[in-house]
Design a protein around this motif. Structure first.
Motif, short mmCIF file in Angstrom:
data_model
loop_
_atom_site.label_atom_id
_atom_site.label_comp_id
_atom_site.label_asym_id
_atom_site.label_seq_id
_atom_site.Cartn_x
_atom_site.Cartn_y
_atom_site.Cartn_z
N MET A 249 -11.36 8.27 0.27
CA MET A 249 -10.63 7.98 1.50
C MET A 249 -10.21 9.29 2.15
N ILE A 250 -9.86 9.19 3.42
CA ILE A 250 -9.42 10.37 4.15
C ILE A 250 -7.91 10.51 4.03
N TYR A 251 -7.47 11.74 3.78
CA TYR A 251 -6.04 11.99 3.60
C TYR A 251 -5.27 11.76 4.89
N CYS A 252 -4.04 11.25 4.77
CA CYS A 252 -3.04 11.41 5.82
C CYS A 252 -1.70 11.44 5.09
N ASP A 253 -0.65 11.92 5.75
CA ASP A 253 0.62 12.08 5.04
C ASP A 253 1.08 10.75 4.42
N SER A 254 0.78 9.65 5.09
CA SER A 254 1.18 8.35 4.55
C SER A 254 0.01 7.67 3.84
N ALA A 258 -1.04 3.78 3.66
CA ALA A 258 -2.31 3.42 4.30
C ALA A 258 -3.19 2.65 3.32
#
Lengths: 266, 326
Positions: A249-254, A258
């Motif tokens: 998966m692609i990282y994001c802060d949340s 997610a």
């Protein structure tokens, strides 16, 4: 990660009691909570709670189906129970489980194909669990061959190289990881590789820590499914984080939120 | 007998469809609506799966300041550049699917127009044309938080696409889009991680992810387009692999960026004849749009009628003949 929730098992006292008293609410609650926590499927095991395995299993399935369409893994070592219960399970289902001896495995493959079900195959045969990596890999290959010959798509085959408790069999966790990596390389697309995760920490201290450390290690070798406790939030977070680190998966802060949003149970 | 291996990719995810605009039956006053998205494979690879809806083209219209656009654009629009309504009408004649009204004049450095003036302009454009509207703020957080609520209210029920929500400033626009039933542009600064983060922030604030359009920030040919392309491509691959927080259609701000390029507007330089000179900007804009459509853009905001025409014809060639069935 394909999480098969382990909590509906007669080995647990709450389930045992619910089975004896036919208390559907306890089972419904466990089914709902496991799905909300991110389970993809629910394991169903009557355990030693009732004498009538088949009746107990069918009652559990009926109760589970009243709250979720998720796949149910019918967890029994008895062929007569499996072959009687599986045709009566509506919706998605998994046979849990077959041994790797060709004559046994082909019987289970036949039932899975006939019923549109998935199958968990264990790397164990009449000689027992192999004491080395090679033996497990050989039995894994045997399961893949039987599945292909019987017409079961490998996407519907889960191979479980059988994890033993680390305090009893200290080499076993490493062997399982190596077997996972090797069996995964046999076919493209490969079968699923899975473990009954909690078994690694039976009768140990720091059970949760051992479970989630091993989960991440085994995932790095290609494990993509497990029978485990989705209600253990830290374990689920470790699974999500391992997938992130494996670029699933692609990282994001949340990213935790997610990933939880995308879970089938939500 | 041997057979060729199947090289088709199998994807588990898809891009959401988003409808922009509302007809009288749907509570608005638009004469047409636009649906974008729906791809189940990479752009235009119809042999692999459904390519989704035809990419849409919006024409950029400013509330004020259009007179300062490059000469080639001024020639195309003429007097209309000083009246947003007339400008929009002219753009619709050029064959666009939507109007993108950019409230540039609200920028504190370029007119500082008031929320009331912005609302008036929105009404003017809505009255002038029947196509759906994109309403784009001036890019300054504080000012956008004043003008976008007014602009949104002026277009209530029209199902516009409003922008933009950013990581540090999304609450106001999310609230007004929810209240006035508009779709939302979520902006990120060429950063796939932030693109995903903005979507989850808007979602946590109560906005349905299915009503979001991603603006990943655009760069023109020669000005970072490779980077823009790779960011869009990564996002699209993640969407097709099932990442629901990146499974939204993408909007690209093509005209704005292409006409900032010095090649598009600078005086003639060595090797460029006076005869071809006027077309450089047009070709720059068309080439930028075509590249980004290949990266998965579903909605391109453009300026010059010839560039718009060129891109429309190219899309005609790229789309499968039975597109309307999808």
């Amino acid at each position: 990660m394909y999480v098969i929730g382990e909590r509906i098992n007669g080995m647990f006292t709450d389930v045992k009691q619910a089975l004896r008293e036919k208390n559907a609410e306890v089972i419904k609650d466990l089914a709902r909570r496991q799905m909300q926590a991110g389970a993809s499927a629910l394991d169903v095991n009557v355990g030693p709670a009732v004498r009538d395995d088949k009746g107990g299993m069918l009652w559990l399935v009926e109760v589970i189906r009243s709250v979720t369409d998720a796949a149910v893994a019918i967890d029994t070592a008895k062929w007569n129970v499996m072959s009687a219960v599986i045709p009566q399970v509506p919706g998605k289902k998994i046979l849990n489980s077959s041994k790797a001896d060709p004559e046994i495995a082909s019987q289970y493959v036949g039932l899975a194909v006939e019923q549109g079900a998935s199958l968990i195959g264990l790397t164990i045969d009449a000689q027992g669990v192999p004491g080395n990596v090679e033996g497990r890999v050989e039995l894994g290959a045997q399961l893949i061959t039987v599945a292909m010959e019987g017409g079961l798509e490998l996407e519907r085959l889960f191979i479980d190289p059988i994890i033993l408790p680390v305090n009893v069999s200290p080499k076993n966790p490493l062997h399982c990881m190596q077997a996972i990596a090797q069996i995964k390389a046999f076919a493209d697309p490969p079968p699923h590789l899975m473990l009954g995760l909690s078994n690694v920490s039976q009768r140990c201290r720091n059970r949760e820590l051992i479970n989630r450390t091993y989960l991440a290690m085994a995932m790095a070798q290609g494990m993509d499914a497990a029978i485990m406790d989705p209600l253990d939030t830290e374990l689920m977070d470790a699974a999500i984080t391992a997938e992130l680190l494996l670029e699933k998966m692609i990282y994001c802060d949340s990213y935790l939120e997610a990933a939880r949003q995308g879970q089938p149970g939500v | 007998m041997s057979s060729l291996p199947d090289v088709k990719e199998k994807w588990t995810g898809k891009v959401n469809t988003v409808v922009i605009g509302a007809t009288p039956e749907e509570g608005g006053t638009r004469t047409s609506t636009v649906t974008i998205g729906g791809a189940e494979t990479l752009p235009f690879l119809s042999f692999e799966g459904a390519v989704g809806r035809r990419p849409a083209i919006a024409a950029e219209v400013w509330d004020s300041g259009g007179e300062a656009w490059p000469e080639v654009l001024r020639q195309a629009y003429g007097e209309a550049l000083s009246s947003p309504g007339e400008w929009a009408k002219k753009a619709v004649e050029f064959g666009v699917d939507l109007i993108c009204l950019r409230l540039m004049g609200a920028h504190p450095d370029s007119g500082d127009r008031s929320p009331q003036q912005c609302a008036q302009t929105v009404k003017e454009v809505l009255a002038a044309v029947g196509v759906p509207l994109i309403i784009w703020g001036c890019g300054v957080d504080e000012k956008d938080n004043q003008i976008l609520p007014a602009a949104s209210a002026a277009a209530k029920g029209e199902n516009c696409l409003m922008g933009t929500a950013r990581e540090k400033n999304y609450r106001t626009i999310v609230a007004v889009c929810l209240a006035d039933k508009h779709k939302l542009i979520a902006e990120s600064p060429l950063d796939i991680n932030i693109a995903k983060q903005v979507n989850i922030l808007c979602s946590d604030a109560g906005f349905p992810v299915g009503d979001i359009v991603i603006f990943p920030t655009t760069g023109a040919l020669g000005y970072g387009i490779e980077y823009v392309y790779s960011i869009q491509e990564r996002g699209r691959l993640a969407a097709l692999r099932g990442d629901k927080l990146l499974g939204q259609p993408v909007i690209c701000d093509v005209g704005f960026e292409a006409w900032r390029a010095k090649e598009a507007k600078a005086p003639p330089f060595e090797g460029v004849t006076d005869e071809t000179r006027p077309y450089w900007g047009v070709m720059w804009e068309a080439a930028t749009a075509l590249v980004l459509l290949q990266a998965g853009a579903e909605l391109v905001v453009m300026r010059h009628p010839d560039a718009i025409q060129y891109v429309r014809k190219a899309v005609d060639r790229f789309m499968p003949a039975d597109e309307e069935k999808s």
